[in-house]
Design an enzyme around this catalytic site. Sequence first.
Site, PDB file in Angstrom:
ATOM      1  NE  ARG A   1       6.535  -9.712   4.268  1.00 20.25           N
ATOM      2  CZ  ARG A   1       5.851  -9.615   4.941  1.00 20.25           C
ATOM      3  NH1 ARG A   1       5.132  -8.132   5.582  1.00 20.25           N
ATOM      4  NH2 ARG A   1       5.651 -11.317   5.863  1.00 20.25           N
TER       5      ARG A   1
ATOM      6  CG  ASP B   1      -2.940  -8.192  18.798  1.00 19.23           C
ATOM      7  OD1 ASP B   1      -2.307  -8.671  20.254  1.00 19.23           O
ATOM      8  OD2 ASP B   1      -2.821  -7.883  17.911  1.00 19.23           O
TER       9      ASP B   1
ATOM     10  CG  HIS C   1      -2.603 -14.597  12.073  1.00 17.34           C
ATOM     11  ND1 HIS C   1      -3.384 -14.435  10.911  1.00 17.34           N
ATOM     12  CD2 HIS C   1      -2.323 -13.257  12.320  1.00 17.34           C
ATOM     13  CE1 HIS C   1      -3.768 -13.377  10.941  1.00 17.34           C
ATOM     14  NE2 HIS C   1      -2.973 -12.232  11.026  1.00 17.34           N
TER      15      HIS C   1
ATOM     16  CD  GLN D   1      -3.607  -5.209   8.398  1.00 19.08           C
ATOM     17  OE1 GLN D   1      -4.179  -5.750   8.264  1.00 19.08           O
ATOM     18  NE2 GLN D   1      -2.382  -6.349   9.112  1.00 19.08           N
TER      19      GLN D   1
ATOM     20  CD  GLU E   1      -5.381  -9.668  13.523  1.00 24.12           C
ATOM     21  OE1 GLU E   1      -5.302  -8.772  14.518  1.00 24.12           O
ATOM     22  OE2 GLU E   1      -5.191  -9.807  12.148  1.00 24.12           O
TER      23      GLU E   1
ATOM     24  CE1 TYR F   1       2.246  -3.976   4.893  1.00 23.38           C
ATOM     25  CE2 TYR F   1       3.287  -5.092   6.200  1.00 23.38           C
ATOM     26  CZ  TYR F   1       3.211  -5.394   5.134  1.00 23.38           C
ATOM     27  OH  TYR F   1       3.897  -5.782   4.003  1.00 23.38           O
TER      28      TYR F   1
ATOM     29  CB  THR G   1      -4.525 -13.710  14.113  1.00 24.91           C
ATOM     30  OG1 THR G   1      -4.694 -12.506  14.560  1.00 24.91           O
ATOM     31  CG2 THR G   1      -6.006 -14.747  13.752  1.00 24.91           C
TER      32      THR G   1
HETATM   33 CA    CA Z   1      -3.950  -8.938  16.230  1.00 22.75          CA
END
Ligand code: CA
Length: 438
Positions: A154, A138, A145, A251, A210, A255, A370
């Site tokens: 952030r 992906d 996005h 997430q 998404e 992540y 996305t």
């Molecule tokens: Ca995605």
Amino acid sequence: MPELNATHDPKLTSWVESANDGRTDFPIQNLPFAIFRRQGSQEAWRGGVAIGDQIVDLAGSVQAGAFSGNARAAAQAATEPTLNRLMGLGATASSALRQALSQALQTGSAAEATLKACLVPQAEAEYALPARIGDYTDFYTSVHHATNIGKLFRPDNPLLPNYKWVPIGYHGRSSSIGVSGQSFKRPRGQVKPADADQPQVQASQRMDIELEMGLFVGAGNALGEPIAIEQAESHIFGLVLLNDWSARDIQPWEYQPLGPFLAKNFASTISPWIVTMEALAPFRAPFAHPEGDPQPLPYLSSSANSAAGGLNIQLEALIETPKMRAAGGGPARITHTNYRHAYWTAAQMVAHHTVNGCNLQPGDLLGTGTLSGPTLDQACALIELTSGGKNPIQLANGEQRTWLQDGDTVILRGWCERPGAARIGFGECVGTVLASAD
Ligand code: CA
């Protein structure tokens, strides 16, 4: 890059009447591929091509002797329960089959009687994944996005400095990819509220969508042999709609430092019909990075990619809540955008993925990421549309949504239209969130 030919002629009509109404996603100029069988039957899964509200059964057509030469070899490959072998034959083979189908389905074709006996109504069909997806990657090709998400995760450093140089991506998981109609249990996982000392395990309360496109790889490349950008598109079989469901509370805690993991791999849904790169030839768009941004490095740059590397594909997402379903009034649109806003093209995704010698294989799936457009109403995830969960979406029936609730169905649609070309579409990508396992 496929060129316009007789199969794109907007004046073509089919003896399948439903293909000629100007509204169908599947006129004779489209001819997308899927894997199907009759609903509820024990028939073998096999390849089919959409025409109007019908499917041309490729296994039946081969048996009936509908094709010859290269087209027959391609159709024979598509009689299998996945399209991997057809994909692996490369763009020339699927193009030969497209040309033969275009001729056989045209008004006045001598093949009408033969092919008519090989039609299955779409209303009576069910679909499987069109390919055995070996690997799923992906990307993150919408700068809008990436910026919107970056601001939420952030605030001081929304767009990392590598973004405008390198097409960012991660290796996802293929086992949980399902075809349209998929429903899945709300995932559970580690979540750490900002004010808590430690994480807890719970069902995700921030279920998101998404809206992406997925590129199916056609012919692969040998390990160690990069695909040059000039050849990249000949390695793409076609495109589908892709909903990369995401758990926004799982997430942020997981992540860093290695990227998305359990927030992303519990379900991804694709549309059943693969629209070929050749079918998309009338809908190309010029590609350029905004003035002042770094220009793509040479391996990500070609004159063809600048002239027409983009794709003018309109995309929308709709939601149908249980209340809407009960009322029977249909779903509500939550966003509408266009694939042409992407910061990196399909060809750049392939060239970058293989620059290190990584081998792509027929049936691999590359997500675009996305596809949020430049303005907030073109954002393609709830996390953006609701400003990180702060501003719920107002739905026309009086309901609100910040995140998806149990029983919510999300529908993705995509289509291409412009003056001088026949409108073509992707059908639908439908998925439903169910209650968590406990
Ligand atoms: Ca995605």
